[in-house]
Write an enzyme that holds these catalytic residues in place. Structure first.
Site: not given
Ligand code: NAD
Length: 282
Positions: A50, A94, A117
């Site tokens: 990422k 994460q 997200d």
């Protein structure tokens, strides 16, 4: 009948190039902060990937890596600081987190307008109500982009999703319903799965099991979206779908790799830029 292989890598690169062009023109660059807790190998690979992709398009990316013994209160404090930091546009925690940390509390602590997200209940709720959330979960958005890119009709079609996770199945259900699909969500307790999947115009599998779906699960002309990322016994990356077995029965199919996966990362960059734009319009 011919089968079209959906080229997720191509469309992801196209979107990433468009994002780069936009970011190049910005004086102050968007910034994503990724929080990583512990030393899970797969998580570290995802986070590095990422960060690499962010840097490629000129998005600033910082990884805050904490020892797995960090406690929940400390982590919540860090998120609070990031929420208040005007230089930070997007925050990603994460998953998975160590067992002593409640992931729901962490997701809820992120400001909805920095929730890259799209997992915050505010954004999930807005999506479910067909209102405009600040962000939509990356994998579902990537799937919708691919269906649109190939002019695959969603309106009025029966979409069967296998998997009801918060990151794939549930937001995908809302997104496709908002696009006028008739959506059925199946899961591990679903009875007569094969009978249901055989009625799908579009079948989306997010189960996490290699070769779970084969030609017996589908009718002719189906569009197959394979979300699964698994390892087979030879450690090769596979999806949920037995690609060779099902190929001739499909109108469209996503390969694994180079299908849904690259679109997820492209949508992460897109969401970061969108949040930056929203925050700078206020
Ligand atoms: P998860 O484990 O949270 O969910 C799996 C779902 O599959 C559950 O809802 C479960 O009920 C269902 N399921 C399990 N066994 C079943 C069965 N026998 N019949 C019907 N349903 C069954 O997983 P997840 O996080 O949603 O991920 C699913 C897969 O997608 C994994 O392989 C993951 O690596 C992959 N994934 C890929 C991307 C991408 O960008 N391509 C993104 C996220 C997840």
């Amino acid at each position: 009948m011919t089968t079209t292989i959906i080229d997720g890598l191509y469309y992801a690169n196209k979107i990433i190039n468009e994002i780069k062009t936009k970011v190049d023109k910005l004086k102050i660059k968007p910034k994503l902060v990724v929080i990583l807790v512990g030393n899970d190998n797969a998580s570290q690979i995802y986070v590095n990937n990422k960060q690499k992709r962010c840097l490629e398009v000129g998005i600033m990316s910082e990884v805050l890596h904490f020892d797995e013994n960090i406690n929940q209160t400390e982590l919540l404090d860090i998120i609070k600081q990031l929420n208040e930091d005007t230089e930070v546009n997007a925050i990603l925690v994460q998953m998975p987190l160590p067992k002593h940390i409640n992931p729901d509390k962490i997701v809820e602590a992120i400001s909805p307008v920095k929730d890259v997200d799209g997992f915050h209940p505010y954004n999930v709720g807005k999506l479910a109500l067909n209102m405009t959330p600040y962000s939509i979960a990356c994998t579902p958005s990537g799937i919708l982009k691919l269906l649109n890119a190939y002019n695959i009709k969603i309106n009025g079609k029966h979409v069967v999703i296998i998997g009801r996770s918060n990151i794939v199945g549930r937001p995908l259900m809302s997104l496709l319903l908002n696009n006028n699909a008739t959506v059925t969500v199946c899961h591990s307790k679903t009875e007569n799965l094969k009978e249901i999947t055989n009625t799908a115009d579009i079948l989306i599998s997010a189960v996490g099991k290699s070769n779970f779906i084969n030609s017996a699960f589908v009718k002719h002309n189906v569009c197959i979206i394979d979300v699964g990322i698994n390892r087979d016994k030879n450690n090769k990356i596979t999806g949920d779908v037995d690609f060779n077995d099902i190929f001739d029965k499909c109108s469209f199919i996503t390969p694994v790799p180079k299908g849904v996966g690259p679109m997820t990362i492209a949508m992460l960059l897109q969401n970061t830029l969108n949040l930056y734009d929203i925050q700078n319009k206020k």
